[in-house]
Design an enzyme around this catalytic site. Structure first.
Site, mmCIF file in Angstrom:
data_model
loop_
_atom_site.group_PDB
_atom_site.id
_atom_site.type_symbol
_atom_site.label_atom_id
_atom_site.label_comp_id
_atom_site.label_asym_id
_atom_site.label_seq_id
_atom_site.Cartn_x
_atom_site.Cartn_y
_atom_site.Cartn_z
ATOM 1 N N ARG A 33 -13.601 8.957 -18.596
ATOM 2 C CA ARG A 33 -15.092 8.924 -18.829
ATOM 3 C C ARG A 33 -15.546 9.493 -17.221
ATOM 4 N NH1 ARG A 33 -16.076 3.662 -21.607
ATOM 5 N NH2 ARG A 33 -18.462 4.378 -21.465
ATOM 6 N N ARG A 80 -25.808 15.555 -21.550
ATOM 7 C CA ARG A 80 -24.645 15.284 -20.765
ATOM 8 C C ARG A 80 -24.013 16.398 -20.130
ATOM 9 N NH1 ARG A 80 -23.206 10.140 -23.190
ATOM 10 N NH2 ARG A 80 -21.591 9.166 -21.896
ATOM 11 N N ARG A 85 -16.036 -2.322 -26.694
ATOM 12 C CA ARG A 85 -15.759 -1.300 -27.137
ATOM 13 C C ARG A 85 -14.434 -0.470 -27.152
ATOM 14 N NH1 ARG A 85 -21.065 2.133 -24.951
ATOM 15 N NH2 ARG A 85 -19.038 3.778 -24.369
ATOM 16 N N ARG A 144 -17.901 -5.804 -20.328
ATOM 17 C CA ARG A 144 -19.069 -5.501 -21.189
ATOM 18 C C ARG A 144 -18.741 -6.083 -22.980
ATOM 19 N NH1 ARG A 144 -21.571 0.369 -22.023
ATOM 20 N NH2 ARG A 144 -19.300 0.836 -22.220
ATOM 21 N N LYS A 171 -27.320 2.719 -18.263
ATOM 22 C CA LYS A 171 -28.388 3.365 -19.135
ATOM 23 C C LYS A 171 -29.032 2.709 -20.319
ATOM 24 C CE LYS A 171 -25.438 6.699 -19.932
ATOM 25 N NZ LYS A 171 -24.385 6.242 -18.997
HETATM 26 P P1 AP5 Z 1 -24.505 -0.383 -20.156
HETATM 27 O O1 AP5 Z 1 -25.970 -0.404 -20.093
HETATM 28 O O2 AP5 Z 1 -23.896 -0.442 -21.368
HETATM 29 O O3 AP5 Z 1 -24.243 1.147 -19.616
HETATM 30 P P2 AP5 Z 1 -24.298 2.509 -19.925
HETATM 31 O O4 AP5 Z 1 -24.798 3.219 -18.903
HETATM 32 O O5 AP5 Z 1 -25.172 2.448 -21.273
HETATM 33 O O6 AP5 Z 1 -22.846 2.725 -20.005
HETATM 34 P P3 AP5 Z 1 -22.005 3.366 -21.441
HETATM 35 O O7 AP5 Z 1 -20.340 3.055 -21.534
HETATM 36 O O8 AP5 Z 1 -22.695 3.018 -22.733
HETATM 37 O O9 AP5 Z 1 -22.322 4.953 -21.114
HETATM 38 P P4 AP5 Z 1 -21.442 6.117 -21.591
HETATM 39 O O10 AP5 Z 1 -22.151 6.909 -21.048
HETATM 40 O O11 AP5 Z 1 -20.151 6.252 -21.101
HETATM 41 O O12 AP5 Z 1 -21.306 5.791 -23.040
HETATM 42 P P5 AP5 Z 1 -22.187 6.394 -24.367
HETATM 43 O O13 AP5 Z 1 -22.152 5.304 -25.282
HETATM 44 O O14 AP5 Z 1 -23.161 7.189 -24.032
HETATM 45 O O15 AP5 Z 1 -23.879 -1.402 -19.043
HETATM 46 C C1 AP5 Z 1 -22.621 -1.367 -18.764
HETATM 47 C C2 AP5 Z 1 -22.264 -3.131 -18.447
HETATM 48 O O16 AP5 Z 1 -22.659 -3.422 -17.365
HETATM 49 C C3 AP5 Z 1 -22.697 -3.866 -19.385
HETATM 50 O O17 AP5 Z 1 -21.794 -4.956 -19.772
HETATM 51 C C4 AP5 Z 1 -24.084 -4.459 -18.778
HETATM 52 O O18 AP5 Z 1 -24.287 -5.810 -19.276
HETATM 53 C C5 AP5 Z 1 -23.739 -4.557 -17.225
HETATM 54 N N1 AP5 Z 1 -24.764 -4.139 -16.748
HETATM 55 C C6 AP5 Z 1 -25.765 -3.256 -16.807
HETATM 56 N N2 AP5 Z 1 -26.701 -3.189 -15.661
HETATM 57 C C7 AP5 Z 1 -26.038 -4.212 -14.844
HETATM 58 C C8 AP5 Z 1 -26.655 -4.341 -13.591
HETATM 59 N N3 AP5 Z 1 -27.510 -4.164 -12.838
HETATM 60 N N4 AP5 Z 1 -25.814 -5.365 -12.883
HETATM 61 C C9 AP5 Z 1 -24.771 -6.001 -13.530
HETATM 62 N N5 AP5 Z 1 -24.175 -5.656 -14.609
HETATM 63 C C10 AP5 Z 1 -25.046 -4.908 -15.316
HETATM 64 O O19 AP5 Z 1 -21.142 7.458 -25.083
HETATM 65 C C11 AP5 Z 1 -19.771 7.127 -25.316
HETATM 66 C C12 AP5 Z 1 -19.025 8.587 -25.816
HETATM 67 O O20 AP5 Z 1 -19.751 9.132 -26.637
HETATM 68 C C13 AP5 Z 1 -18.829 9.612 -24.659
HETATM 69 O O21 AP5 Z 1 -17.617 9.369 -23.842
HETATM 70 C C14 AP5 Z 1 -18.681 10.636 -25.459
HETATM 71 O O22 AP5 Z 1 -17.322 10.809 -25.935
HETATM 72 C C15 AP5 Z 1 -19.491 10.547 -26.467
HETATM 73 N N6 AP5 Z 1 -20.926 11.012 -26.477
HETATM 74 C C16 AP5 Z 1 -22.166 10.441 -26.265
HETATM 75 N N7 AP5 Z 1 -23.222 11.184 -25.884
HETATM 76 C C17 AP5 Z 1 -22.686 12.352 -25.827
HETATM 77 C C18 AP5 Z 1 -23.230 13.681 -25.553
HETATM 78 N N8 AP5 Z 1 -24.476 13.836 -25.253
HETATM 79 N N9 AP5 Z 1 -22.459 14.800 -25.444
HETATM 80 C C19 AP5 Z 1 -21.087 14.683 -25.952
HETATM 81 N N10 AP5 Z 1 -20.514 13.477 -26.076
HETATM 82 C C20 AP5 Z 1 -21.318 12.474 -26.074
HETATM 83 MG MG MG Z 2 -24.736 2.878 -23.327
#
Ligand code: AP5
Ligand code: MG
Length: 213
Positions: free
Chosen positions: A171, A88, A160, A127, A13
């Site tokens: 997660r 989410r 991270r 990552r 994402k």
């Molecule tokens: P990346 O692009 O980083 O993936 P992502 O989908 O953004 O994954 P996140 O881990 O950031 O998502 P998340 O939803 O758990 O975390 P968030 O920060 O939102 O890609 C991942 C890896 O794969 C990278 O190394 C990339 O280079 C690689 N990659 C990408 N595309 C690729 C491809 N096509 N092929 C190969 N490799 C590829 O949330 C973190 C925490 O915050 C949550 O757990 C929660 O506690 C809290 N939080 C955030 N938002 C909310 C909310 N709305 N409500 C409640 N809690 C929340």
């Molecule tokens: Mg992300």
């Protein structure tokens, strides 16, 4: 253009949202990045969020919804935005729909980046993230030009806290229970678009562009 990115943790994402934001000149709003910035800054919000994030759980809706609605009310959001990591939960999605409807606005597309769980665990271990500008890299699939240095801003990359395998599994559980129902929610709204996120990241981006035009 107002977009929502759906998909499991690690689906890509953030990677795609940054490219979309660049191409269409709209802000990239990641609730995860906002929480991480607050943790780094030692704010009260950061302290609260950290206790949930470290366990792989969601930060409570009462904290998250107000924060996001405030953010999208800012001046730079007038021409749209790409939301990454919000909504989410169903209550988050409903609050967003309601808040937009009050201003006669709506989300244009919810893009669901589909990647199976076993791929995700592999991705997360490689990552690396920029703590300064939020760019994301992968040691194999999206390596920075200089080892461990952000291409965009030159900061040193970090692993991270919540990318440990046990936390990634939690997660994923939380995703399936609380976030996956949003796929049906946006399907019912008629704005869901599915993308195969297992492809090369440039191909994923091309598929997204062909939807957005
Ligand atoms: P990346 O692009 O980083 O993936 P992502 O989908 O953004 O994954 P996140 O881990 O950031 O998502 P998340 O939803 O758990 O975390 P968030 O920060 O939102 O890609 C991942 C890896 O794969 C990278 O190394 C990339 O280079 C690689 N990659 C990408 N595309 C690729 C491809 N096509 N092929 C190969 N490799 C590829 O949330 C973190 C925490 O915050 C949550 O757990 C929660 O506690 C809290 N939080 C955030 N938002 C909310 C909310 N709305 N409500 C409640 N809690 C929340
Ligand atoms: Mg992300």
């Amino acid at each position: 253009m107002k977009l929502v990115m759906l998909g499991a943790p690690g689906a890509g994402k953030g990677t795609q949202a940054i490219k979309i934001a660049d191409k269409y000149n709209i802000p990239h709003i990641s609730t995860g990045d906002i929480f991480r910035a607050n943790i780094k800054g030692g704010t009260e919000l950061g302290l609260k969020a950290k206790s949930y994030m470290d366990k792989g759980e969601l930060v409570p809706d009462d904290v998250t919804i107000g924060m996001l609605l405030d953010r999208i009310g800012a001046d730079d959001c007038k021409n749209g935005y790409v939301l990454d990591g919000f909504p989410r939960t169903i209550p988050q999605a409903e609050s967003l729909t309601r808040a937009l409807a009050e201003r006669d606005e709506k989300i244009d597309y919810a893009l669901d980046i589909n990647v199976p769980d076993d791929n995700i665990v592999k991705r997360m271990s490689g990552r690396r993230a920029c703590p300064k500008c939020g760019s994301t890299y992968h040691v194999v699939y999206a390596a920075p030009k200089l080892e461990n240095i952000c291409d965009k801003c030159g900061a040193e990359l970090v692993i991270r806290e919540d990318d440990k395998p046990e936390t990634v599994k939690e997660r994923l559980n939380v995703y399936h229970k609380q976030t996956e129902p949003l796929i049906s929610y946006y399907k019912n709204e008629g704005i869901l678009r599915e993308i195969d996120g297992t492809q090369d990241l440039e191909k994923v981006f091309q598929d997204i562009i062909s939807i957005l035009g």
